[in-house]
Design a protein around this motif. Sequence first.
Motif, PDB file in Angstrom:
ATOM      1  N   TYR A 235      -3.215  11.387  38.088  1.00 52.63           N
ATOM      2  CA  TYR A 235      -3.858  10.178  37.579  1.00 52.63           C
ATOM      3  C   TYR A 235      -4.215   9.218  38.720  1.00 52.63           C
ATOM      4  O   TYR A 235      -4.432   8.033  38.492  1.00 52.63           O
ATOM      5  CB  TYR A 235      -2.959   9.461  36.573  1.00 52.63           C
ATOM      6  N   SER A 236      -4.262   9.724  39.948  1.00 51.77           N
ATOM      7  CA  SER A 236      -4.593   8.893  41.105  1.00 51.77           C
ATOM      8  C   SER A 236      -5.908   9.354  41.721  1.00 51.77           C
ATOM      9  O   SER A 236      -6.233  10.548  41.689  1.00 51.77           O
ATOM     10  CB  SER A 236      -3.468   8.950  42.147  1.00 51.77           C
ATOM     11  N   THR A 237      -6.645   8.401  42.296  1.00 49.11           N
ATOM     12  CA  THR A 237      -7.945   8.677  42.908  1.00 49.11           C
ATOM     13  C   THR A 237      -8.037   7.865  44.206  1.00 49.11           C
ATOM     14  O   THR A 237      -7.124   7.097  44.526  1.00 49.11           O
ATOM     15  CB  THR A 237      -9.099   8.257  41.975  1.00 49.11           C
ATOM     16  N   PRO A 238      -9.130   7.985  44.961  1.00 49.55           N
ATOM     17  CA  PRO A 238      -9.273   7.167  46.171  1.00 49.55           C
ATOM     18  C   PRO A 238      -9.314   5.664  45.922  1.00 49.55           C
ATOM     19  O   PRO A 238      -9.173   4.872  46.865  1.00 49.55           O
ATOM     20  CB  PRO A 238     -10.608   7.661  46.762  1.00 49.55           C
ATOM     21  N   ARG A 239      -9.511   5.228  44.658  1.00 47.77           N
ATOM     22  CA  ARG A 239      -9.596   3.797  44.355  1.00 47.77           C
ATOM     23  C   ARG A 239      -8.599   3.364  43.276  1.00 47.77           C
ATOM     24  O   ARG A 239      -8.643   2.230  42.812  1.00 47.77           O
ATOM     25  CB  ARG A 239     -11.024   3.438  43.909  1.00 47.77           C
ATOM     26  N   LEU A 240      -7.710   4.248  42.865  1.00 46.82           N
ATOM     27  CA  LEU A 240      -6.722   3.914  41.841  1.00 46.82           C
ATOM     28  C   LEU A 240      -5.459   4.732  42.094  1.00 46.82           C
ATOM     29  O   LEU A 240      -5.539   5.934  42.356  1.00 46.82           O
ATOM     30  CB  LEU A 240      -7.283   4.208  40.444  1.00 46.82           C
ATOM     31  N   ILE A 241      -4.303   4.070  42.012  1.00 47.86           N
ATOM     32  CA  ILE A 241      -3.033   4.772  42.167  1.00 47.86           C
ATOM     33  C   ILE A 241      -2.215   4.591  40.899  1.00 47.86           C
ATOM     34  O   ILE A 241      -2.044   3.470  40.408  1.00 47.86           O
ATOM     35  CB  ILE A 241      -2.224   4.244  43.362  1.00 47.86           C
ATOM     36  N   CYS A 242      -1.724   5.701  40.392  1.00 44.99           N
ATOM     37  CA  CYS A 242      -0.801   5.683  39.261  1.00 44.99           C
ATOM     38  C   CYS A 242       0.585   6.015  39.792  1.00 44.99           C
ATOM     39  O   CYS A 242       0.773   7.047  40.445  1.00 44.99           O
ATOM     40  CB  CYS A 242      -1.227   6.697  38.200  1.00 44.99           C
ATOM     41  N   MET A 243       1.528   5.137  39.527  1.00 46.76           N
ATOM     42  CA  MET A 243       2.891   5.363  40.021  1.00 46.76           C
ATOM     43  C   MET A 243       3.907   4.899  38.986  1.00 46.76           C
ATOM     44  O   MET A 243       3.557   4.193  38.026  1.00 46.76           O
ATOM     45  CB  MET A 243       3.098   4.641  41.355  1.00 46.76           C
ATOM     46  N   SER A 244       5.149   5.288  39.173  1.00 44.63           N
ATOM     47  CA  SER A 244       6.196   4.918  38.234  1.00 44.63           C
ATOM     48  C   SER A 244       6.394   3.402  38.233  1.00 44.63           C
ATOM     49  O   SER A 244       6.283   2.741  39.268  1.00 44.63           O
ATOM     50  CB  SER A 244       7.508   5.622  38.607  1.00 44.63           C
ATOM     51  N   TYR A 245       6.666   2.884  37.051  1.00 42.09           N
ATOM     52  CA  TYR A 245       7.009   1.463  36.935  1.00 42.09           C
ATOM     53  C   TYR A 245       8.468   1.286  37.323  1.00 42.09           C
ATOM     54  O   TYR A 245       9.347   1.970  36.800  1.00 42.09           O
ATOM     55  CB  TYR A 245       6.786   0.974  35.500  1.00 42.09           C
ATOM     56  N   GLU A 246       8.715   0.405  38.276  1.00 39.99           N
ATOM     57  CA  GLU A 246      10.079   0.162  38.747  1.00 39.99           C
ATOM     58  C   GLU A 246      10.453  -1.283  38.448  1.00 39.99           C
ATOM     59  O   GLU A 246       9.844  -2.215  38.965  1.00 39.99           O
ATOM     60  CB  GLU A 246      10.192   0.444  40.251  1.00 39.99           C
TER      61      GLU A 246
END
Length: 456
Positions: A235-246
């Motif tokens: 779900y990540s691209t060169p202009r968007l990062i999807c990461m875990s919510y901490e």
Amino acid sequence: MTDKKPLDTVKTSTLSRQLSIAKTSLNIGKNWAKSGVTGLFLSKEQRELQKHTLMQEQADYLVAELGKLKGSVVKVGQMLALYGEHMLPREVVNALHTLDAQTAPLAWHIIYHTIRAELGGRADDFEIERTPIGTASLAQVHKATHKYSGREVVLKVQYPNVAQAIDSDLSLFKHLLKVTNAVPQTKALDDWFGEIRQLLHREVDYVMEANTTKRFADYLKGDERYIVPTIYDNYSTPRLICMSYEAGIHLNDPALQSLNQTRRNHLGQSAIDIVIREIFEWGEMQTDPNFGNYLVRLDDTTQQDKLVLLDFGAIKQFDDKLLTIAKNLLIAGHYQDKTMMKNAMTGYDFFDKLTGKPQDDVADVLLMACEPFADSDTADSEYLDDDKYIWAKSYLYQRVMTTAKSGMQSLEFSLPPKELMFISRKFIGAYALLSALDSRTDADRLVKRHVAKNAQ
């Protein structure tokens, strides 16, 4: 989270941004001209008061206009706030320090359009909260829930077209500095802007940031003091990062001030230990000291609270030459040895051209800046409590700046060497963090093993 009204548009074309900067410059110039006329009829004291009042008003206006533009113009303004005390009026520095707080979010419909453009149909896999949990100069962050797994994530969404605007933004900002006579136009300034340009182009490359996040997670694997978000590549691209919510609380949360001294010491030691390891072990550094890049996850059961590290965009990798100089400066600071410090000051024109009193003055500034890392046998006991450095009571940053200003007045103005600028920036941020936490740290635990290893 800012309570400012969301922006319905963001000026991303070179022309629109040029017009905004031009309008800002023109309005500032007109107001200064007006004050010059009215000041003819005032006493000297009244003119001085009018000057400071107008300077603050114009600085606040400039910051408000920059905040509307977003992008690298804001980022450069934030960086100038850190170094501006060398070269800018106090009112301008104070206003630039508010740029983070001034940043208004971008309207949801623009952000959602960007998410759809990056993820396509995969955007439907999430329930996304419309109100951002974080806004910055280059991106904003929205919390979301993955519909199929129930996993909580965050989407870091880059503002549209900011990557393409970096080069023109930097030219615009240099022009603004020129027309306002805020900073001398020197080769050092050109080098500084060149280094900023490289950093910003890396910072908008989210593939690089995602990979760096994974690398730092690997560095810190097994160290219970830190939490690094998990990257979801699908779900990540060169202009968007999807990461875990901490989850965690911000560094300005009053709950941190109510922690006992042992817990605050633990957090401070964790924060500064990373800075030392970046230089002595990893050879790369997260150079943005913004407090918003950290959270604290409290653990009242074990009282071993954790630092959540959120942002790995502003990464600077160092070559062996710079690492050797940085290590030698810290080692000299550990021993508080002036001769050793002067021998370590080499390798760049800024150092190599220093002789006599200017060289002594710079060595004194660097020795003072290294106080928190001094060997317990050589450290100034005035700032120690049971051999731990008392950050809040040391007023270290203020003393360093005062010494630098008074001791180096004979030197022609120049910015710090660009190669050392980001290290300096990171240390300034770390010093502010540990002072705010009122932490007390153990220098021997921080650097002694690194010093011993480099002496072998």
